[in-house]
Design a protein around this motif. Structure first.
Motif: not given
Length: 220
Positions: A71-90
């Motif tokens: 999903f992270t890569q898909a967001l970037i491919d869609q134009g969401v900037q990496a520094d505008d994302m917050f990713v949480l993983e346990l």
């Protein structure tokens, strides 16, 4: 000039590179199957269906259960900037994998019940409220109290029109009716894909109309 064979990417090397995230995910599932929602990463088709449900013009997105980064890569491919994302993983191993793969994104290892504190500590909230939360968490198997903590935290960090986009392998909304009612939320099944292992449905959870017009709770 003759090209050295060692400089050419071999088919075997390319195949191994593509398969690496899958094996990383599967190894973690073998270690603790009860903590993983699936035995393999989500498909690109599922990622596309999830992202299709984001609010129009969404720029700031929180991801819960980053996994191997589909999903992270898909967001970037869609134009969401990496520094505008917050990713949480346990899972710590998957967390390290995500940090290496997406060095510009805020990738944090932690429990989704503590989402708000993680977001505040990371400084992500300084950029404003999120437009959406996309979730790969196994909400269906979680107790109602855990669901409530996660959803309450997620909506406290979003704009009034923010959406919580969740996929599930079950036949209905994975968030219990009690939690939906307590938090004054509404939902609808947005899509379904057979091209995932196992097949999955996408649900969109949002505030009721009365809640959407009220100011969002402060994220700070």
């Amino acid at each position: 000039m003759t090209e050295h064979k060692r400089d050419r990417p071999r088919n075997g090397d390319l195949h191994a590179k593509k398969q690496a995230p899958t094996w990383t995910f599967f190894r973690q599932w073998l270690k603790n199957p009860l903590s993983m929602a699936a035995v393999s990463p989500s498909s690109r088709e599922l990622a596309q269906k999830m992202l299709r449900e984001l609010p129009h013009g969404a720029k700031r997105v929180i991801e819960l259960g980053g996994g191997t980064g589909v999903f992270t890569q898909a967001l970037i491919d869609q134009g969401v900037q990496a520094d505008d994302m917050f990713v949480l993983e346990l899972n710590e191993a998957l967390h390290q994998h995500l940090k290496q793969r997406f060095p510009k994104a805020r990738v944090v290892c932690g429990d989704a019940r503590d989402l708000k504190s993680h977001v505040l500590r990371s400084g992500y909230a300084d950029g404003g409220a999120a437009d959406a939360v996309i979730s790969g968490l196994g909400l269906l198997s979680m107790p109602k109290t855990t669901q409530r903590e996660i959803l309450d935290a997620a909506f406290s960090l979003m704009t009034p029109a923010g959406r919580f986009v969740q996929f599930t392998y079950g036949p209905t909304n994975p968030v219990s009716r009690e939690v939906m009612r307590e938090l004054d939320l509404v939902s609808h099944r947005a899509s379904f894909t057979l091209w995932n292992v196992p097949p999955a449905s996408v649900y969109v959870v949002s505030r009721s109309r009365s809640k959407r017009v009220a100011p969002a709770r402060a994220a700070r």
